[in-house]
Scaffold this active site. Structure first.
Site, short mmCIF file in Angstrom:
data_model
loop_
_atom_site.label_atom_id
_atom_site.label_comp_id
_atom_site.label_asym_id
_atom_site.label_seq_id
_atom_site.Cartn_x
_atom_site.Cartn_y
_atom_site.Cartn_z
N SER A 239 0.81 -1.22 0.00
CA SER A 239 0.00 0.00 0.00
C SER A 239 0.84 1.27 0.00
O SER A 239 0.35 2.34 -0.31
CB SER A 239 -0.95 0.01 1.21
OG SER A 239 -0.23 -0.06 2.41
N ALA B 207 15.60 -9.90 15.01
CA ALA B 207 15.45 -11.36 15.14
C ALA B 207 14.57 -11.91 14.02
O ALA B 207 14.89 -12.92 13.40
CB ALA B 207 14.86 -11.70 16.50
N THR C 102 -1.37 -6.39 -1.44
CA THR C 102 -2.14 -6.58 -0.21
C THR C 102 -1.59 -5.71 0.92
O THR C 102 -0.40 -5.37 0.93
CB THR C 102 -2.12 -8.05 0.24
OG1 THR C 102 -0.78 -8.44 0.51
CG2 THR C 102 -2.73 -8.97 -0.79
N TYR D 124 12.63 -6.93 15.82
CA TYR D 124 12.68 -6.73 14.36
C TYR D 124 13.91 -7.44 13.76
O TYR D 124 13.80 -8.17 12.76
CB TYR D 124 12.74 -5.23 14.11
CG TYR D 124 12.76 -4.79 12.68
CD1 TYR D 124 11.58 -4.67 11.95
CD2 TYR D 124 13.96 -4.45 12.04
CE1 TYR D 124 11.59 -4.24 10.63
CE2 TYR D 124 13.98 -4.01 10.74
CZ TYR D 124 12.80 -3.90 10.03
OH TYR D 124 12.83 -3.46 8.72
P1 NDP Z 1 5.94 0.95 5.43
O1 NDP Z 1 5.62 1.05 6.87
O2 NDP Z 1 6.02 2.16 4.60
O3 NDP Z 1 4.94 -0.10 4.73
C1 NDP Z 1 4.67 -1.32 5.33
C2 NDP Z 1 3.64 -2.05 4.51
O4 NDP Z 1 3.32 -3.29 5.17
C3 NDP Z 1 2.34 -1.27 4.38
O5 NDP Z 1 1.78 -1.52 3.11
C4 NDP Z 1 1.46 -1.87 5.47
O6 NDP Z 1 0.11 -1.65 5.15
C5 NDP Z 1 1.90 -3.35 5.38
N1 NDP Z 1 1.63 -4.14 6.57
C6 NDP Z 1 2.04 -3.92 7.83
N2 NDP Z 1 1.58 -4.88 8.64
C7 NDP Z 1 0.88 -5.73 7.88
C8 NDP Z 1 0.14 -6.91 8.12
N3 NDP Z 1 0.03 -7.44 9.36
N4 NDP Z 1 -0.47 -7.54 7.09
C9 NDP Z 1 -0.38 -7.04 5.86
N5 NDP Z 1 0.29 -5.92 5.55
C10 NDP Z 1 0.90 -5.27 6.56
O7 NDP Z 1 7.31 0.13 5.38
P2 NDP Z 1 8.47 0.04 4.29
O8 NDP Z 1 7.95 0.19 2.93
O9 NDP Z 1 9.59 0.88 4.75
O10 NDP Z 1 8.92 -1.47 4.56
C11 NDP Z 1 8.64 -2.55 3.70
C12 NDP Z 1 9.52 -3.70 4.12
O11 NDP Z 1 10.87 -3.31 4.02
C13 NDP Z 1 9.31 -4.14 5.57
O12 NDP Z 1 9.38 -5.54 5.67
C14 NDP Z 1 10.48 -3.50 6.28
O13 NDP Z 1 10.82 -4.19 7.44
C15 NDP Z 1 11.55 -3.57 5.21
N6 NDP Z 1 12.63 -2.64 5.39
C16 NDP Z 1 12.41 -1.28 5.42
C17 NDP Z 1 13.47 -0.42 5.61
C18 NDP Z 1 13.31 1.07 5.66
O14 NDP Z 1 14.29 1.77 5.98
N7 NDP Z 1 12.18 1.63 5.34
C19 NDP Z 1 14.84 -0.92 5.79
C20 NDP Z 1 14.95 -2.35 5.72
C21 NDP Z 1 13.89 -3.16 5.53
P3 NDP Z 1 -1.04 -1.59 6.28
O15 NDP Z 1 -0.51 -0.72 7.38
O16 NDP Z 1 -2.26 -1.04 5.60
O17 NDP Z 1 -1.23 -3.00 6.69
#
Ligand code: NDP
Length: 252
Positions: free
Chosen positions: A23, A160, A44, A158
């Site tokens: 999203s 872990a 999703t 996180y």
């Molecule tokens: P955001 O917080 O911007 O986006 C997270 C996404 O995950 C949203 O679409 C959110 O949508 C969705 N989400 C969260 N919980 C759930 C759930 N239980 N079920 C389904 N969807 C879920 O994060 P980022 O884009 O930054 O991160 C994306 C990935 O990259 C993550 O795994 C993060 O750990 C990883 N990452 C990010 C870094 C960064 O610096 N940004 C660095 C390293 C890794 P909604 O809230 O509507 O569910």
């Protein structure tokens, strides 16, 4: 000899791609990348809402699916398969943070993060793999983090979960390699998204100063590597952990 899954196999409608957590942030950038290649993309998230201009409605499916709920995961796959057929490329990207020092970390903060970031990936991956095995093709790209390798104060839960993904991905990569399915992990460093913004400016600036390339990544820079790992050219890469971190975890 078994052929690797390729863009050529995709047909005129493109491949069927599922991106969890699509999203916003990295997931949204990945969706744009796959849509730009002509693929059909299911996105999703818990909200089921996508960015307004994400893509054309005939190639974009937006679904509410909480990865912590097995019934919602099953329902999302059912909807995708009904619309387009089995998922050929899975980007397991959904993730959360519940940062605090271990001494203050509640059982709930620990288990929420493990359930979303590790078990959630297991759930969506397991569901995808069944069909991929039958098709003798598939690409799975799992989004981990630099925190898995260098640790991060305040992120024991996180880090872990993100480290656990590496063991999971490598085990699965061995299980499905004979079916020409590849399973790879990307480990982003600091990426300009809502998740990073939640750290606050002070911590963000402090982290950014540690990055050899001296800056924070754009989500599109992560999406490009995810896209490459899904491509025909990446057919001989499996069980790899690909850092996209500006050099932050160099050598780890
Ligand atoms: P955001 O917080 O911007 O986006 C997270 C996404 O995950 C949203 O679409 C959110 O949508 C969705 N989400 C969260 N919980 C759930 C759930 N239980 N079920 C389904 N969807 C879920 O994060 P980022 O884009 O930054 O991160 C994306 C990935 O990259 C993550 O795994 C993060 O750990 C990883 N990452 C990010 C870094 C960064 O610096 N940004 C660095 C390293 C890794 P909604 O809230 O509507 O569910």
């Amino acid at each position: 000899m078994t052929e690797a899954p390729t863009g050529d196999d995709a047909g005129p409608d493109g491949r069927v791609v599922l991106i969890t957590g699509g999203s916003r942030g990295i997931g949204s950038a990945c969706a744009r990348w796959f849509l730009s290649q002509g693929d059909r993309v299911a996105v999703t998230s818990r909200s089921g809402v996508v960015e307004d201009d994400l893509g054309p409605s005939d190639r974009l499916l937006s679904l509410a699916c909480d990865v912590t709920d097995p019934a919602q995961v099953e329902a999302a796959y059912g909807a995708i398969e009904e619309a387009w057929g089995p998922v050929e490329v899975l980007v397991a990207n959904a993730g959360i943070t519940r940062d605090t020092l271990v001494l203050r970390m509640s059982e709930e903060s620990w288990s929420d993060v493990i359930d979303t970031n590790l078990t959630g990936v297991f759930r969506v991956t397991k569901r995808a793999v069944g069909k991929m095995v039958r098709q003798h093709r598939g690409r799975i790209i799992i989004v981990s983090s630099v925190s898995a390798f260098i640790g991060s104060a305040g992120q024991a839960n996180y880090a872990a979960a993100k480290a656990g993904l590496v063991g999971m991905a490598r085990s699965l990569a061995r299980e499905v390699a004979s079916r020409a399915i590849t399973v790879n992990v990307i480990a982003p460093g600091l990426v300009e998204t809502d998740m990073l913004a939640a750290l606050g400016e002070e911590r963000k600036t402090a982290f950014a100063s540690q990055v050899p390339l001296g800056r924070i990544a754009r989500p599109e820079e992560i999406a490009a590597v995810v896209g490459f790992l899904s491509s025909e050219e990446a057919g001989y890469i499996t069980g790899a952990v690909v850092p996209v971190d500006g050099g932050l975890a160099m050598g780890m």
